[in-house]
Design a protein around this motif. Structure first.
Motif, PDB file in Angstrom:
ATOM      1  N   LYS A  55     -58.422  22.708 -23.785  1.00  0.00           N
ATOM      2  CA  LYS A  55     -58.401  21.357 -24.325  1.00  0.00           C
ATOM      3  C   LYS A  55     -57.446  21.230 -25.500  1.00  0.00           C
ATOM      4  O   LYS A  55     -56.884  20.158 -25.741  1.00  0.00           O
ATOM      5  CB  LYS A  55     -59.810  20.942 -24.775  1.00  0.00           C
ATOM      6  CG  LYS A  55     -60.804  20.823 -23.647  1.00  0.00           C
ATOM      7  CD  LYS A  55     -60.438  19.684 -22.707  1.00  0.00           C
ATOM      8  CE  LYS A  55     -60.705  18.332 -23.321  1.00  0.00           C
ATOM      9  NZ  LYS A  55     -60.462  17.226 -22.363  1.00  0.00           N
ATOM     10  N   SER A 202     -57.991  11.687 -24.882  1.00  0.00           N
ATOM     11  CA  SER A 202     -59.412  11.400 -24.704  1.00  0.00           C
ATOM     12  C   SER A 202     -60.121  12.619 -24.121  1.00  0.00           C
ATOM     13  O   SER A 202     -59.536  13.381 -23.344  1.00  0.00           O
ATOM     14  CB  SER A 202     -59.591  10.191 -23.785  1.00  0.00           C
ATOM     15  OG  SER A 202     -58.967  10.422 -22.535  1.00  0.00           O
ATOM     16  N   THR A 203     -61.372  12.794 -24.516  1.00  0.00           N
ATOM     17  CA  THR A 203     -62.118  13.964 -24.050  1.00  0.00           C
ATOM     18  C   THR A 203     -62.452  13.865 -22.563  1.00  0.00           C
ATOM     19  O   THR A 203     -62.699  14.882 -21.921  1.00  0.00           O
ATOM     20  CB  THR A 203     -63.416  14.109 -24.855  1.00  0.00           C
ATOM     21  OG1 THR A 203     -64.159  12.895 -24.769  1.00  0.00           O
ATOM     22  CG2 THR A 203     -63.107  14.431 -26.308  1.00  0.00           C
ATOM     23  N   HIS A 204     -62.450  12.662 -22.013  1.00  0.00           N
ATOM     24  CA  HIS A 204     -62.766  12.460 -20.606  1.00  0.00           C
ATOM     25  C   HIS A 204     -61.687  11.608 -19.947  1.00  0.00           C
ATOM     26  O   HIS A 204     -61.013  10.815 -20.611  1.00  0.00           O
ATOM     27  CB  HIS A 204     -64.124  11.768 -20.419  1.00  0.00           C
ATOM     28  CG  HIS A 204     -65.291  12.602 -20.837  1.00  0.00           C
ATOM     29  ND1 HIS A 204     -65.747  12.632 -22.138  1.00  0.00           N
ATOM     30  CD2 HIS A 204     -66.093  13.447 -20.143  1.00  0.00           C
ATOM     31  CE1 HIS A 204     -66.784  13.447 -22.233  1.00  0.00           C
ATOM     32  NE2 HIS A 204     -67.016  13.962 -21.032  1.00  0.00           N
ATOM     33  N   SER A 319     -53.129  18.845 -22.765  1.00  0.00           N
ATOM     34  CA  SER A 319     -54.578  18.874 -22.626  1.00  0.00           C
ATOM     35  C   SER A 319     -54.903  18.932 -21.138  1.00  0.00           C
ATOM     36  O   SER A 319     -53.994  18.880 -20.295  1.00  0.00           O
ATOM     37  CB  SER A 319     -55.232  17.652 -23.274  1.00  0.00           C
ATOM     38  OG  SER A 319     -56.644  17.769 -23.253  1.00  0.00           O
ATOM     39  N   TYR A 321     -58.213  18.233 -17.935  1.00  0.00           N
ATOM     40  CA  TYR A 321     -59.502  17.681 -17.531  1.00  0.00           C
ATOM     41  C   TYR A 321     -59.959  18.406 -16.265  1.00  0.00           C
ATOM     42  O   TYR A 321     -59.205  18.479 -15.289  1.00  0.00           O
ATOM     43  CB  TYR A 321     -59.407  16.176 -17.245  1.00  0.00           C
ATOM     44  CG  TYR A 321     -58.891  15.362 -18.407  1.00  0.00           C
ATOM     45  CD1 TYR A 321     -59.741  14.969 -19.439  1.00  0.00           C
ATOM     46  CD2 TYR A 321     -57.551  14.989 -18.476  1.00  0.00           C
ATOM     47  CE1 TYR A 321     -59.272  14.224 -20.508  1.00  0.00           C
ATOM     48  CE2 TYR A 321     -57.071  14.247 -19.533  1.00  0.00           C
ATOM     49  CZ  TYR A 321     -57.935  13.866 -20.548  1.00  0.00           C
ATOM     50  OH  TYR A 321     -57.457  13.132 -21.601  1.00  0.00           O
ATOM     51  N   GLU A 325     -65.297  16.658 -16.423  1.00  0.00           N
ATOM     52  CA  GLU A 325     -64.792  15.764 -17.468  1.00  0.00           C
ATOM     53  C   GLU A 325     -64.152  14.502 -16.900  1.00  0.00           C
ATOM     54  O   GLU A 325     -63.518  13.758 -17.639  1.00  0.00           O
ATOM     55  CB  GLU A 325     -63.778  16.514 -18.334  1.00  0.00           C
ATOM     56  CG  GLU A 325     -64.381  17.688 -19.073  1.00  0.00           C
ATOM     57  CD  GLU A 325     -63.339  18.567 -19.741  1.00  0.00           C
ATOM     58  OE1 GLU A 325     -63.733  19.407 -20.567  1.00  0.00           O
ATOM     59  OE2 GLU A 325     -62.142  18.422 -19.432  1.00  0.00           O
ATOM     60  N   HIS A 351     -62.716   7.935 -27.974  1.00  0.00           N
ATOM     61  CA  HIS A 351     -63.225   8.718 -26.846  1.00  0.00           C
ATOM     62  C   HIS A 351     -64.385   8.026 -26.125  1.00  0.00           C
ATOM     63  O   HIS A 351     -64.890   8.585 -25.150  1.00  0.00           O
ATOM     64  CB  HIS A 351     -63.698  10.091 -27.330  1.00  0.00           C
ATOM     65  CG  HIS A 351     -62.631  10.890 -28.015  1.00  0.00           C
ATOM     66  ND1 HIS A 351     -61.607  11.515 -27.342  1.00  0.00           N
ATOM     67  CD2 HIS A 351     -62.421  11.155 -29.338  1.00  0.00           C
ATOM     68  CE1 HIS A 351     -60.821  12.136 -28.199  1.00  0.00           C
ATOM     69  NE2 HIS A 351     -61.295  11.932 -29.417  1.00  0.00           N
TER      70      HIS A 351
END
Length: 419
Positions: A55, A202-204, A319, A321, A325, A351
């Motif tokens: 990540k 974004s984390t997802h 990054s 996914y 995710e 996020h």
């Protein structure tokens, strides 16, 4: 020869073959052995997916069994820059210390061979270097020469030609060492890797409908006021595959179109942007539905590139996914609001996502349903047109028959009147 022993137990038969010839199975890669059709493959969904890119953007790949290590020495500058700071500082100190000690030893040897050590208190003796009475003083004179300090206490005389030649050599080599080491430190300090820390993803990633089409989306943003010039975004799908010929390709890379043909991949990254990938027939997600997505072993790697406005150096942020995710049926919460005379970005909601109504079918199934919904309409229209044409032809045939009958009746009446 080969001996065979066969044992019958009920309906089962066990056969043991003893042969001096050992059959060696071909050695396959670990990923290929893992993906072979076995009973263990039933638990593939329970296995933890190993990331290809973490990540934070670092690649989770280690190079092993590299025999041609001399290639690192051919590009010694890049090798030093890529080292960690503690090793870089250690090499920096060691290079200068070794050069000072090396030339200090040569200065002491010149003084020792000429006999300067035996005439330290003799005022009539002209030494090679004045006030050089041992190795420590020779080491200090080497430091003064290479760093051009020049305290003035130890001075080379004109009666020592070998000392003059050594002075020239040390001055030139000292300049080269300074340029090389200071250059390495400058490049390492000015590396744009730290600039990538303020480029956030974004984390997802989310999958939802946009303009009537199923899309895969993720969000990017820049935390600094100094912008990234000529920013561009790319995305790769990392997924192992097996060809029709049986070849196993581990971690196969497939391009994900995020607007390359329309120019949407070139960003003006002043405020956070949502990057969208339309899931169409060319998309690798064309046949993936909501139920099938958690069973897939894939990874989406996103790469943001651009030039740092302050330094002009190229910067890259990465990054990834994995399937856990990727949220199906969600959208990103808006973060841009209009204030009094300016726009404000709320990174607390960067996020955050919210659920939205999204079909759980794949894009391929949605396209098939849409085509099926249109076919009955076309069939009904065509059938009605055909029926209307048949009715018109039947009416024309009836009219012709009636006209012929009338003509026949008129002809009979004329014949009867003539008779």
């Amino acid at each position: 020869c080969t001996q065979a022993h066969i044992t019958y137990t009920g309906d089962s038969m066990d056969q043991d073959v003893e042969s001096p010839v050992a059959i060696h199975q071909p050695k396959l890669p670990k990923q290929a052995r893992d993906d072979l059709p076995r009973h263990i493959s039933r638990d593939r969904t329970k296995r933890k997916i190993q990331r290809y890119v973490r990540k934070d953007g670092k690649c989770n790949v280690h190079h092993g069994n590299v025999r041609e290590t001399y290639r690192y020495l051919t590009d010694i500058f890049t090798t030093l820059v890529d080292l960690k700071w503690r090793f870089n500082l250690l090499i920096f100190v060691m290079v200068y210390t070794v050069t000072w000690l090396f030339f200090g030893m040569i200065w002491w040897l010149i003084a020792y061979i000429r006999g300067d050590m035996d005439h330290i208190e003799d005022p009539s003796w002209t030494p090679c270097v004045t006030n050089l009475n041992g190795f420590v003083s020779a080491f200090l004179f080497s430091i003064e020469t290479e760093t051009t300090i020049g305290y003035g206490y130890r001075v080379i005389t004109d009666k020592c030609p070998e000392g003059i030649i050594l002075l020239l050599i040390q001055s030139v080599l000292g300049s080269i060492v300074n340029a090389f080491m200071v250059g390495c430190m400058f490049v390492k300090i000015s590396q744009p890797k730290k600039r990538a820390e303020t480029l956030v993803f974004s984390t997802h990633a989310v999958i939802s409908m946009r303009d009537g089409k199923l899309c895969l989306m993720f969000r990017v943003g820049d935390l600094r006021n100094s912008h990234i010039v000529e920013a561009s975004i790319r995305a790769k799908l990392i997924k192992s595959k097996q060809t029709s010929e049986g070849e196993f390709i581990p971690l196969n890379q497939t391009d994900i179109n995020v607007g390359y043909y329309t120019g949407d991949d070139r960003l003006f990254l002043v405020s956070p942007l949502i990057i969208s990938h339309e899931i169409n027939q060319q998309s690798p997600f064309w046949e993936i539905s909501k139920a099938q997505l958690p069973k897939e072993e894939l990874e989406i790697v996103v790469i943001l590139e651009g030039m740092v406005e302050a330094t002009g150096m190229t910067c890259q942020a990465r990054s990834s996914y994995i399937t856990s995710e990727i949220l199906w049926g969600y959208r990103f919460t808006p973060v841009l609001t209009l204030e009094d005379g300016f726009y404000e970005v709320d990174y607390n909601s960067f996020h955050e996502t919210y659920e939205t109504s999204t079909p759980s079918l794949s894009a391929k199934e949605l396209a098939e349903l849409a085509s099926r919904a249109e076919l009955p309409l076309s069939w009904s229209v065509s059938s009605k047109l055909n029926q209307h044409a048949e009715l018109e032809t039947e009416e024309e045939e009836k009219n012709l028959e009636e006209q012929t009958e009338r003509n026949g009746d008129v002809a009979n009446l004329e014949n009867e009147s003539k008779v």
